[in-house]
Scaffold this active site. Structure first.
Site, PDB file in Angstrom:
ATOM      1  N   LYS A  79      12.761 -18.633  19.122  1.00 26.53           N
ATOM      2  CA  LYS A  79      13.651 -18.638  20.294  1.00 26.53           C
ATOM      3  C   LYS A  79      13.618 -19.975  21.017  1.00 26.53           C
ATOM      4  O   LYS A  79      14.655 -20.514  21.382  1.00 26.53           O
ATOM      5  CB  LYS A  79      13.246 -17.527  21.274  1.00 26.53           C
ATOM      6  CG  LYS A  79      13.792 -16.180  20.970  1.00 26.53           C
ATOM      7  CD  LYS A  79      13.581 -15.204  22.091  1.00 26.53           C
ATOM      8  CE  LYS A  79      12.227 -15.289  22.726  1.00 26.53           C
ATOM      9  NZ  LYS A  79      11.109 -15.087  21.813  1.00 26.53           N
ATOM     10  N   THR A  81      12.703 -22.830  19.764  1.00 30.93           N
ATOM     11  CA  THR A  81      13.301 -23.795  18.842  1.00 30.93           C
ATOM     12  C   THR A  81      14.816 -23.722  18.912  1.00 30.93           C
ATOM     13  O   THR A  81      15.514 -24.745  18.949  1.00 30.93           O
ATOM     14  CB  THR A  81      12.815 -23.525  17.401  1.00 30.93           C
ATOM     15  OG1 THR A  81      11.393 -23.435  17.394  1.00 30.93           O
ATOM     16  CG2 THR A  81      13.244 -24.622  16.452  1.00 30.93           C
ATOM     17  N   ARG A 102      10.200 -21.749  29.523  1.00 29.11           N
ATOM     18  CA  ARG A 102       8.995 -21.296  30.222  1.00 29.11           C
ATOM     19  C   ARG A 102       7.815 -22.186  29.850  1.00 29.11           C
ATOM     20  O   ARG A 102       7.741 -22.709  28.738  1.00 29.11           O
ATOM     21  CB  ARG A 102       8.711 -19.846  29.827  1.00 29.11           C
ATOM     22  CG  ARG A 102       9.853 -18.903  30.196  1.00 29.11           C
ATOM     23  CD  ARG A 102       9.776 -17.591  29.439  1.00 29.11           C
ATOM     24  NE  ARG A 102       9.925 -17.792  28.016  1.00 29.11           N
ATOM     25  CZ  ARG A 102       9.372 -17.013  27.081  1.00 29.11           C
ATOM     26  NH1 ARG A 102       8.623 -15.994  27.432  1.00 29.11           N
ATOM     27  NH2 ARG A 102       9.562 -17.263  25.809  1.00 29.11           N
ATOM     28  N   LYS A 113       0.114 -18.784  17.914  1.00 28.37           N
ATOM     29  CA  LYS A 113       1.557 -18.916  18.062  1.00 28.37           C
ATOM     30  C   LYS A 113       1.992 -20.326  18.428  1.00 28.37           C
ATOM     31  O   LYS A 113       3.163 -20.677  18.307  1.00 28.37           O
ATOM     32  CB  LYS A 113       2.084 -17.940  19.119  1.00 28.37           C
ATOM     33  CG  LYS A 113       2.185 -16.517  18.616  1.00 28.37           C
ATOM     34  CD  LYS A 113       3.110 -15.687  19.484  1.00 28.37           C
ATOM     35  CE  LYS A 113       4.534 -16.128  19.330  1.00 28.37           C
ATOM     36  NZ  LYS A 113       5.476 -15.315  20.117  1.00 28.37           N
ATOM     37  N   ALA A 294       6.731 -11.669  27.868  1.00 26.94           N
ATOM     38  CA  ALA A 294       7.674 -10.654  28.352  1.00 26.94           C
ATOM     39  C   ALA A 294       7.212  -9.238  28.059  1.00 26.94           C
ATOM     40  O   ALA A 294       7.732  -8.293  28.630  1.00 26.94           O
ATOM     41  CB  ALA A 294       9.049 -10.876  27.721  1.00 26.94           C
ATOM     42  N   PHE A 322      10.299 -12.821  23.802  1.00 27.68           N
ATOM     43  CA  PHE A 322      10.259 -11.812  22.739  1.00 27.68           C
ATOM     44  C   PHE A 322      11.659 -11.300  22.399  1.00 27.68           C
ATOM     45  O   PHE A 322      12.640 -12.009  22.547  1.00 27.68           O
ATOM     46  CB  PHE A 322       9.288 -10.693  23.087  1.00 27.68           C
ATOM     47  CG  PHE A 322       7.847 -11.148  23.067  1.00 27.68           C
ATOM     48  CD1 PHE A 322       7.317 -11.780  21.957  1.00 27.68           C
ATOM     49  CD2 PHE A 322       7.037 -10.982  24.168  1.00 27.68           C
ATOM     50  CE1 PHE A 322       6.006 -12.225  21.932  1.00 27.68           C
ATOM     51  CE2 PHE A 322       5.715 -11.416  24.159  1.00 27.68           C
ATOM     52  CZ  PHE A 322       5.199 -12.029  23.036  1.00 27.68           C
ATOM     53  N   PHE A 410      15.319 -21.237   7.621  1.00 26.71           N
ATOM     54  CA  PHE A 410      14.104 -21.825   7.057  1.00 26.71           C
ATOM     55  C   PHE A 410      14.492 -22.473   5.727  1.00 26.71           C
ATOM     56  O   PHE A 410      15.377 -21.983   5.025  1.00 26.71           O
ATOM     57  CB  PHE A 410      13.045 -20.752   6.806  1.00 26.71           C
ATOM     58  CG  PHE A 410      12.423 -20.172   8.055  1.00 26.71           C
ATOM     59  CD1 PHE A 410      12.974 -20.408   9.311  1.00 26.71           C
ATOM     60  CD2 PHE A 410      11.302 -19.379   7.986  1.00 26.71           C
ATOM     61  CE1 PHE A 410      12.410 -19.883  10.463  1.00 26.71           C
ATOM     62  CE2 PHE A 410      10.725 -18.840   9.125  1.00 26.71           C
ATOM     63  CZ  PHE A 410      11.277 -19.089  10.368  1.00 26.71           C
ATOM     64  N   TRP A 438      15.964 -26.886  13.223  1.00 28.06           N
ATOM     65  CA  TRP A 438      14.585 -27.255  12.908  1.00 28.06           C
ATOM     66  C   TRP A 438      14.554 -28.428  11.933  1.00 28.06           C
ATOM     67  O   TRP A 438      13.798 -29.382  12.111  1.00 28.06           O
ATOM     68  CB  TRP A 438      13.840 -26.056  12.313  1.00 28.06           C
ATOM     69  CG  TRP A 438      12.400 -26.331  11.978  1.00 28.06           C
ATOM     70  CD1 TRP A 438      11.325 -26.264  12.816  1.00 28.06           C
ATOM     71  CD2 TRP A 438      11.871 -26.733  10.701  1.00 28.06           C
ATOM     72  NE1 TRP A 438      10.167 -26.596  12.156  1.00 28.06           N
ATOM     73  CE2 TRP A 438      10.477 -26.887  10.853  1.00 28.06           C
ATOM     74  CE3 TRP A 438      12.445 -26.968   9.454  1.00 28.06           C
ATOM     75  CZ2 TRP A 438       9.647 -27.259   9.808  1.00 28.06           C
ATOM     76  CZ3 TRP A 438      11.617 -27.351   8.399  1.00 28.06           C
ATOM     77  CH2 TRP A 438      10.237 -27.495   8.593  1.00 28.06           C
TER      78      TRP A 438
END
Length: 586
Positions: A79, A81, A102, A113, A294, A322, A410, A438
């Site tokens: 998210k 990214t 955030r 993470k 969240a 999330f 990906f 990405w």
């Protein structure tokens, strides 16, 4: 230029891109700010919220873009990214764009993470400062929160040691706090499972009050929730009066105002009211304000940052924590209700990896190799897993917003897999775009940018899931059925007793409903993937956030203190002692 993220680590890309960080003067020019509206702080200045919002109060808002996701794997699906990628993509299209993310917690940063700085060529810089404390907001939250606990334990000690007459000499009255009914615990910004349950006050009469206590992670503090929803410093100060720290022996709340600590807490938090400026690796400005989690907190970037961003940018991107069943639901029914802001579009981030997991793929475990099913084409697994995406598309549509699905690519995905997800998303009534932000930065997010700009042209018939007049248990039932897909709700005796009390007391009529639930499933059971059927949501307790004005029904056995894994990120983070540069962040 785009760096090669298949070769370079995130911290290496961030280091190479630091020349793209705008200077204070460049931020002013890009955002149309006055000289006295920027508060210098090294590479990451703050913005004086009140000065900006007062000057621009009559300026029309820009387009409001929210980013959420399908139910993720434990590794997350990108998210942050994607939030950064869509800023870069819109920037490549020549529009005035910025956002609000955030601030990362030290828990995931030093665990599995990572820092929530995005990744690859969709990365927030300066990454080291962003990841390791930034301008100190979380540190201020820890100090203010723990000061309330110091005040509580000291007061309990003095009330145990002194008579009413002795207390009166010190201008104190007996609060008669029940040591078995303490609402708050301490906070630390790491995933420290060994502190979930502790004893404090061991020793003699001068060593504090002997009692059971606990730690949560700092970003789960009610103070973080207040920072996310506060309108200004005056609003924050007022909310700090009403934080419930404990209850007395008659069951009445004991607040921070009762402990006379609310003013000092505000003093610690005074500087947090102003958002911090960072930038994407391609130079778009991005506010950083409020925090994550969240599933156990509000998990939204702040109302303050969004209000400024909508005045400074033609397109403003904000992120919810999330999946859409948690982060978007709270954005929709809590944050937008409090802010009065109406979103134009919601981006639902999906990955082939997570959709295969929901189709019955093997368990994904942080720190272990990804099973082959996730790196080799498997259209059967993928199609079945798209049920989760379709369910959450329909959740977003209930708000009146037409979602845009971002297929976060990906490099191990195949064109056939992307085509399948895109077709199913469009059949469900969403726009969809494959995005390679990405790998390629803004150039990889052009299709996503076009889909978002197209969606922003549509009129939004925005409406909440429930009215504030609806009683608490009915709200929870509606969220459980219409957002999670449950058949109903089962209340534990304690939770139902509390719910009845809250429903009967007019004081709680305007409290928001802030669900507490695992992020790894639509249900309360993290192992139930896809779209679980034939289940009921168990509510075991309700937390009270008196300052934020939240009632927080707790589903399942979720903890406010995560644990650190056996292979945490801190094993690979270090400093070059000759340059002072940090390596290993991701």
């Amino acid at each position: 230029m785009a760096w090669d993220p298949t070769v370079l680590k995130d911290w290496q890309i961030a280091e190479a891109a630091e020349g793209n960080i705008p200077t204070t003067e460049q931020y002013r020019e890009i955002m149309g700010l006055q000289k006295d509206e920027i508060i210098p702080y090294g590479k990451t200045p703050k913005v004086d919220f009140l000065k900006v919002i007062n000057r621009l109060k009559d300026k029309p808002d820009g387009k409001y873009i929210e980013v959420t996701a399908i139910t993720p794997t434990p590794l997350g699906e990108g998210k942050s990214t994607t939030s950064i990628g869509i800023m870069e993509g819109l920037g490549k299209r020549g529009v005035n764009v910025g956002g609000a993310l955030r601030q990362p917690s030290g828990g995931p940063t030093m665990n599995v993470k990572g820092t929530a700085a995005g990744g690859g060529n969709a990365l927030l810089i300066p990454m080291t400062e962003f990841s390791l404390g930034l301008t100190g907001d979380i540190n201020d939250i820890m100090n203010a929160h723990n000061l309330a606990m110091v005040a509580l334990n000291a007061r309990m000690q003095h009330e145990a040691n002194y008579t009413d007459e002795e207390l009166a000499k010190r201008n104190l009255k007996r609060l008669d706090i029940d040591p078995k009914n303490v609402e708050m615990g301490w906070v630390i910004d790491f995933a420290a499972q060994g502190l979930r349950n502790i004893m404090i006050g061991l020793g003699g009469k001068k060593d504090g009050f002997l009692m059971h206590s606990k730690f949560g992670i700092a970003v789960s503090s009610e103070l973080m929730a207040i920072l996310a929803v506060a309108k200004d410093l005056a609003d924050m100060r007022e909310r700090f009066k009403h934080i419930v720290v404990a209850y007395d022996k008659q069951g009445k709340p004991v607040t921070t105002a009762d402990l006379e600590v609310d003013g000092a807490m505000t003093a610690w938090m005074r500087n947090t009211i102003n958002p911090t400026l960072c930038a994407t690796v391609e130079g778009q400005p991005c506010f950083v304000h409020a925090g994550p989690f969240a599933n156990i907190a509000i998990g939204q970037s702040s109302i303050i940052a969004d209000r400024i961003g909508l005045k400074c940018f033609d397109y403003h991107v904000t992120e919810s924590g999330f999946a859409a069943d948690i982060g978007f639901e709270k954005f929709w029914n809590v944050k937008c209700r409090l802010s009065g802001l109406k979103p134009n579009v919601s981006i639902l981030v999906a990955t082939v990896r997570a959709l295969k997991m929901h189709g019955g793929g093997p368990t994904v475990v942080p720190g272990r190799p990804i099973p082959d099913e996730y790196t080799k084409e498997n259209l059967g697994l993928l199609e079945k897993g798209c049920e989760n995406m379709v369910h959450l598309i329909n959740v977003i549509k209930k708000s009146g917003i037409k979602p845009v699905v971002c297929i976060n690519a990906f490099y191990t995905d195949t064109p056939a897999e992307h085509a399948l997800v895109k077709r199913i998303a469009e059949q469900a009534g969403a726009r969809a775009a494959v995005s390679e932000h990405w790998l390629k930065g803004g150039d990889g997010a052009l299709d996503l940018a076009d889909a978002v700009m197209d969606a922003c042209k549509e009129e939004v018939n925005f409406e909440f899931l429930y009215p504030m007049e609806m009683p608490l248990r009915q709200r929870v039932e509606k969220i459980a059925k219409e957002v999670y897909g449950a058949d109903g709700v089962d209340w534990a005796p304690l939770a139902e007793e509390k719910a009845k009390k809250f429903e009967a007391d007019p004081k709680f009529a305007d409290y928001c409903t802030m669900m507490v639930k695992t992020h790894l499933s639509l249900s309360h059971e993290p192992t139930w993937k896809g779209v679980p059927k034939g289940w009921r949501l168990p509510i075991r307790d309700i937390l009270v956030y008196g300052g934020a004005k939240f009632l927080c029904p707790m589903a399942g056995a979720i903890s406010l203190m995560p644990g650190t894994s056996s292979d945490p990120a801190y094993r690979r983070i270090d400093v070059d002692v000759n340059t002072g540069k940090v390596s290993g962040l991701f």
